[in-house]
Write an enzyme that holds these catalytic residues in place. Structure first.
Site, PDB file in Angstrom:
ATOM      1  N   ASP A 169     -14.888 -26.610  -6.251  1.00 37.59           N
ATOM      2  CA  ASP A 169     -14.420 -25.721  -5.193  1.00 37.59           C
ATOM      3  C   ASP A 169     -13.307 -26.377  -4.383  1.00 37.59           C
ATOM      4  O   ASP A 169     -13.451 -27.530  -3.941  1.00 37.59           O
ATOM      5  CB  ASP A 169     -15.559 -25.369  -4.236  1.00 37.59           C
ATOM      6  CG  ASP A 169     -16.610 -24.486  -4.863  1.00 37.59           C
ATOM      7  OD1 ASP A 169     -16.342 -23.913  -5.930  1.00 37.59           O
ATOM      8  OD2 ASP A 169     -17.709 -24.368  -4.282  1.00 37.59           O
ATOM      9  N   PHE A 220     -10.667 -17.572  -9.078  1.00 39.07           N
ATOM     10  CA  PHE A 220     -11.540 -18.373  -9.937  1.00 39.07           C
ATOM     11  C   PHE A 220     -10.905 -18.503 -11.314  1.00 39.07           C
ATOM     12  O   PHE A 220     -10.486 -17.506 -11.915  1.00 39.07           O
ATOM     13  CB  PHE A 220     -12.914 -17.690 -10.055  1.00 39.07           C
ATOM     14  CG  PHE A 220     -13.972 -18.547 -10.695  1.00 39.07           C
ATOM     15  CD1 PHE A 220     -14.756 -19.395  -9.928  1.00 39.07           C
ATOM     16  CD2 PHE A 220     -14.193 -18.515 -12.063  1.00 39.07           C
ATOM     17  CE1 PHE A 220     -15.725 -20.193 -10.507  1.00 39.07           C
ATOM     18  CE2 PHE A 220     -15.162 -19.301 -12.649  1.00 39.07           C
ATOM     19  CZ  PHE A 220     -15.934 -20.147 -11.872  1.00 39.07           C
ATOM     20  N   GLN A 233     -19.594 -10.535 -10.619  1.00 36.18           N
ATOM     21  CA  GLN A 233     -19.262 -10.038 -11.952  1.00 36.18           C
ATOM     22  C   GLN A 233     -19.560  -8.541 -12.111  1.00 36.18           C
ATOM     23  O   GLN A 233     -19.177  -7.945 -13.115  1.00 36.18           O
ATOM     24  CB  GLN A 233     -20.028 -10.828 -13.026  1.00 36.18           C
ATOM     25  CG  GLN A 233     -19.602 -12.283 -13.139  1.00 36.18           C
ATOM     26  CD  GLN A 233     -18.194 -12.446 -13.701  1.00 36.18           C
ATOM     27  OE1 GLN A 233     -17.291 -11.667 -13.410  1.00 36.18           O
ATOM     28  NE2 GLN A 233     -17.996 -13.465 -14.510  1.00 36.18           N
ATOM     29  N   ASN A 272     -26.011  -9.093  -2.436  1.00 35.43           N
ATOM     30  CA  ASN A 272     -25.774  -8.985  -1.002  1.00 35.43           C
ATOM     31  C   ASN A 272     -25.581  -7.507  -0.678  1.00 35.43           C
ATOM     32  O   ASN A 272     -25.683  -6.641  -1.560  1.00 35.43           O
ATOM     33  CB  ASN A 272     -24.599  -9.852  -0.537  1.00 35.43           C
ATOM     34  CG  ASN A 272     -23.270  -9.458  -1.174  1.00 35.43           C
ATOM     35  OD1 ASN A 272     -23.048  -8.293  -1.530  1.00 35.43           O
ATOM     36  ND2 ASN A 272     -22.372 -10.419  -1.319  1.00 35.43           N
ATOM     37  N   THR A 299     -29.409  -9.733   0.547  1.00 36.49           N
ATOM     38  CA  THR A 299     -29.082 -10.519   1.729  1.00 36.49           C
ATOM     39  C   THR A 299     -28.224  -9.688   2.672  1.00 36.49           C
ATOM     40  O   THR A 299     -27.310  -8.984   2.245  1.00 36.49           O
ATOM     41  CB  THR A 299     -28.354 -11.816   1.343  1.00 36.49           C
ATOM     42  OG1 THR A 299     -27.167 -11.509   0.603  1.00 36.49           O
ATOM     43  CG2 THR A 299     -29.250 -12.691   0.471  1.00 36.49           C
ATOM     44  N   ASP A 325     -26.350 -18.822  -2.410  1.00 38.64           N
ATOM     45  CA  ASP A 325     -26.967 -19.638  -3.462  1.00 38.64           C
ATOM     46  C   ASP A 325     -28.117 -20.472  -2.887  1.00 38.64           C
ATOM     47  O   ASP A 325     -29.167 -20.633  -3.523  1.00 38.64           O
ATOM     48  CB  ASP A 325     -25.931 -20.553  -4.103  1.00 38.64           C
ATOM     49  CG  ASP A 325     -24.823 -19.788  -4.808  1.00 38.64           C
ATOM     50  OD1 ASP A 325     -25.085 -18.673  -5.294  1.00 38.64           O
ATOM     51  OD2 ASP A 325     -23.694 -20.305  -4.881  1.00 38.64           O
TER      52      ASP A 325
END
Length: 327
Positions: A12, A116, A173, A195, A223, A257
């Site tokens: 990252d 990414f 994804q 989420n 979440t 995570d």
């Protein structure tokens, strides 16, 4: 409980923009968008959803098996993960590729813009969950976190064929996959993680109502950021587990995570789903207070103290001591 975690392994590059993205946008010029943000901080950290979840499980005393693909630069990262309790024996190393890269900029309102590059992760579909299960002497749960679409589909199919319980965590994804593929990824999952935004996107992408999605899975965990975690189970009333209050986030990357890792560790130690969510919320709060997705390292007392302060004495506090004390 033997848990395998399939998912991305990445480096990252985390940057902080002291302003607000929204103030840089011109409403009638979005069609020709060209922006550059002068950041005031950059941190280069280990990351990737699969590795982050495995790390969290490892520091909480489990020995998760990480399933994925990394590049020729993986040696130091492998040593770090193994130092924190992660079994990396099922990670394929691609000698002529770099480990995946995630480049993310976070503004003053904690909004994020990220990119990414898959790199070696493109080989993740070559790893067989069946082979991992054989090496481990059996698996109790496979966590299918974001990876290449091919890898996610293959690993889901293998879990179904072998009758292995799995947790579906399609995350970012969802938008990149077809309706049939997204339906395939979540159908029959013991746990589904999203989420709040992904929960809406999942309904749009699958064409299923929230009720029908819940019919496809055992437990749906959504979440809600500072509002906590929505826990839904078929035939049961939904429950919202409140988040840890008054957390001052330093970096939001990886908090989801950490929540998954804390919750799964609680489940592995026999906590109820509600208490496992509480443990997950506490681990997420530690991640929020730290730059980097694998820089927190809770001790038994500090973890349990935070659970007690937020949720009171009870099974979640006892569970926090048991889980972290095993680390």
């Amino acid at each position: 409980m033997r848990i395998a975690v399939s998912g991305s392994i990445a480096t990252d590059h985390l940057m902080h923009f002291p302003g607000r993205f929204s103030e840089q946008l011109v409403a009638d010029r979005l069609r020709v968008l060209s922006l550059s943000f002068l950041v005031d901080r950059i941190d280069i950290r280990r990351g990737g959803a699969g590795a982050n979840i495995a790390f969290g499980l490892g520091v909480l005393g489990l020995t998760p098996l990480l399933v994925g693909a990394a590049g020729a630069d993986f040696d130091d990262y492998r040593a770090w993960l193994e130092q924190h309790g992660v079994d990396t024996g099922s990670v394929v190393v691609v000698p002529d590729e770099y480990t995946a890269r995630f480049v993310c900029t976070t503004d003053a309102d904690q909004n994020q813009i990220g990119s990414f590059h898959a790199g070696a992760m493109r080989a993740a579909a070559d790893v067989s969950i069946e082979a991992v299960a054989e090496r481990a002497g059996g698996l109790d749960l496979v966590v299918l976190s974001p990876d290449t679409p091919d890898a996610m589909l293959r690993h889901t199919e293998e879990c179904r064929a072998a009758g292995l319980p799995f947790a579906a965590d399609p995350s970012q994804q969802i938008a990149a996959m077809s309706r049939a593929d997204v339906q395939f990824l979540i159908g029959g999952a013991r746990y589904l993680f999203t989420n709040e935004y992904e929960a809406r996107l999942l309904q749009e992408r699958t064409g299923w109502s929230a009720r029908r999605i819940l019919d496809q899975v055992g437990t749906w965990v959504t979440t809600l950021g500072a509002d906590g975690v929505l826990l839904e189970r078929d035939g049961r009333e939904p429950r919202v587990v409140p988040a840890v209050p008054d957390v001052v986030p330093v970096d939001v990357t990886g908090a989801g995570d950490a929540l998954r890792a804390g919750m799964l560790a609680g489940i592995a130690r026999g906590l109820t789903l509600e208490d496992a969510c509480r443990l997950g919320c506490v681990l997420a709060s530690l991640a929020l207070e730290t730059v980097g997705t694998q820089e927190y390292g809770p001790r038994a007392t500090s973890l349990a103290d935070r659970v007690r302060a937020v949720y009171g004495d009870g099974p979640a506090t006892a569970g926090a001591l048991a889980v972290a004390g095993a680390a």
